[in-house]
Design an enzyme around this catalytic site. Sequence first.
Site, short mmCIF file in Angstrom:
data_model
loop_
_atom_site.label_atom_id
_atom_site.label_comp_id
_atom_site.label_asym_id
_atom_site.label_seq_id
_atom_site.Cartn_x
_atom_site.Cartn_y
_atom_site.Cartn_z
N CYS A 124 -2.49 3.09 5.65
CA CYS A 124 -3.94 3.09 5.78
C CYS A 124 -4.42 2.12 6.86
O CYS A 124 -5.41 2.40 7.54
CB CYS A 124 -4.59 2.77 4.44
N LYS A 146 -3.11 8.12 -12.32
CA LYS A 146 -2.93 9.48 -11.81
C LYS A 146 -2.29 9.34 -10.42
O LYS A 146 -2.97 9.08 -9.44
CB LYS A 146 -4.26 10.21 -11.74
N GLU A 190 -10.37 1.77 -1.78
CA GLU A 190 -9.65 1.36 -0.57
C GLU A 190 -9.36 2.64 0.18
O GLU A 190 -8.54 3.46 -0.24
CB GLU A 190 -8.37 0.61 -0.95
N GLU A 203 -8.83 9.25 11.56
CA GLU A 203 -7.58 8.75 11.00
C GLU A 203 -6.54 9.86 11.04
O GLU A 203 -6.68 10.89 10.37
CB GLU A 203 -7.78 8.28 9.56
#
Length: 488
Positions: free
Chosen positions: A295, A187, A261, A392
């Site tokens: 990331c 997906k 992750e 973040e």
Amino acid sequence: MTMQPGFADLALPDLRLRVGDDILPATGAVDVEDPSTGATVAQVPLAGDTAVDAAVAAARAALVAPAWRDLAPLARERLLHRLADAMEADLPRLAALEALDTGKPLTMAETVDIPSAIAWLRCYAGWPSKLAGRAGTLSATPGDYHVYTRREPVGVVAAITPWNFPLVLAMWKIAPALAAGCTLILKPAAETPLSALRLAELARAVGFPPGVFTVLTGDGATGAALSRHPGVAKVAFTGSTATGGAILAASVPDFKRVTLELGGKSPSIVCADADLAKAIPQVAMGCFFNSGQICYAGSRAYVHRSIYDQVLDGLADVGAALRLGPSADRESQLGPLVSARQQARVAGFVARARDAGIAAVERRVTLPETGHFLAPTVLRDVPPDAEVAREEVFGPVLAVTAFDDLDEAIALSNDSAYGLAAHVWTRDHATAHHAAARLEAGTVFANCILVADPAFPFGGMKASGIGRENGSEVLDAYLEPKSVIMAL
């Protein structure tokens, strides 16, 4: 629907909702936008519960069908290499689809994204013939026994992937899962489905049996339906920490295997003895590369006070020198953020930081007139408790703080909910090893940035995730060990 001039002749992949040999009805459509212009370039189908059920059923059937289950390991290796060959032959088109979809420069997609995805596939293509159990003896039980172990595929895998490196991060899951003999449903992110759909076309063309590899387009609801589906044995996810928490919760009723992750707020420590000619541009690009949408970007920098002003100016100069432009322009070095929503989100972090009295190192940057662009931004003297130092941002925003000794820098680095990566810049190897041992991060880089390789594990501590991608370690996530004890 309009294309950038550089992509006017680009052929889109089959956009229909395909499961095996069947075309299924969708429950709606998702617009695919070119971040460089804001124009809609395609609409892909929204896979609802019915399509998810069909995809899982097809994957479960393929898992035990002789065409896949009984494929000899060397034959599976050849099939994976054929897919890699097809990707290499199709590289210009795959790169153009990736650049159009994400907004990243076409030259980056051609030299980084697609070659990396192919490299990962080739690396794991070599594993099927090396996956074996072991024979042994019982150590505490008397009697005469023959004992051995088997390593069997975990089952149907749902891979849910993000929009920043669509094909690369999908391949981090596809390659080891298929090498292990699993079947997989991918997906992709709603924003960036085009390269995944093209990959599915290539997989069908080289002979993957129906149901072994399926791409379902859709939104978060599609991913949630896969995550909770009882026919899915494992979920492999890369994305936000909040979504990872929801996937982990959804895994509980069926005790699904998961690898997550997740987010990061990776620090860069620049010591007084660092080689600044190398450190300054690389610390800057460790945050600004891919417009900060990475990331494990080094989005916090802790710089020794004796070199602080010099490094600050150098970081800002690097950001200001980067050429921002549309993805089709081969002179572009940075593209836009992936969407208007993401651009507004990142700009909001900068605005709130300024409102809180945090200053930016000002440089003049020219932005394109259209698209979701944001100038690289260096914020100075950022307090450890500031939002921009703790959350973040996922954009080209670097928070910089001075430190006086290494222990202080390590403490600042570890004072975070995240633990994905960390960077140390020093000429002294003892300092680098000392810091690497104490930093709470899944990967520590010394005098380098953003290195990822299929030979070594990648993942995070704390809120940055569970489990590891890459290396031989990732194969354990897709294999179940089984002990066989036979009385003689």
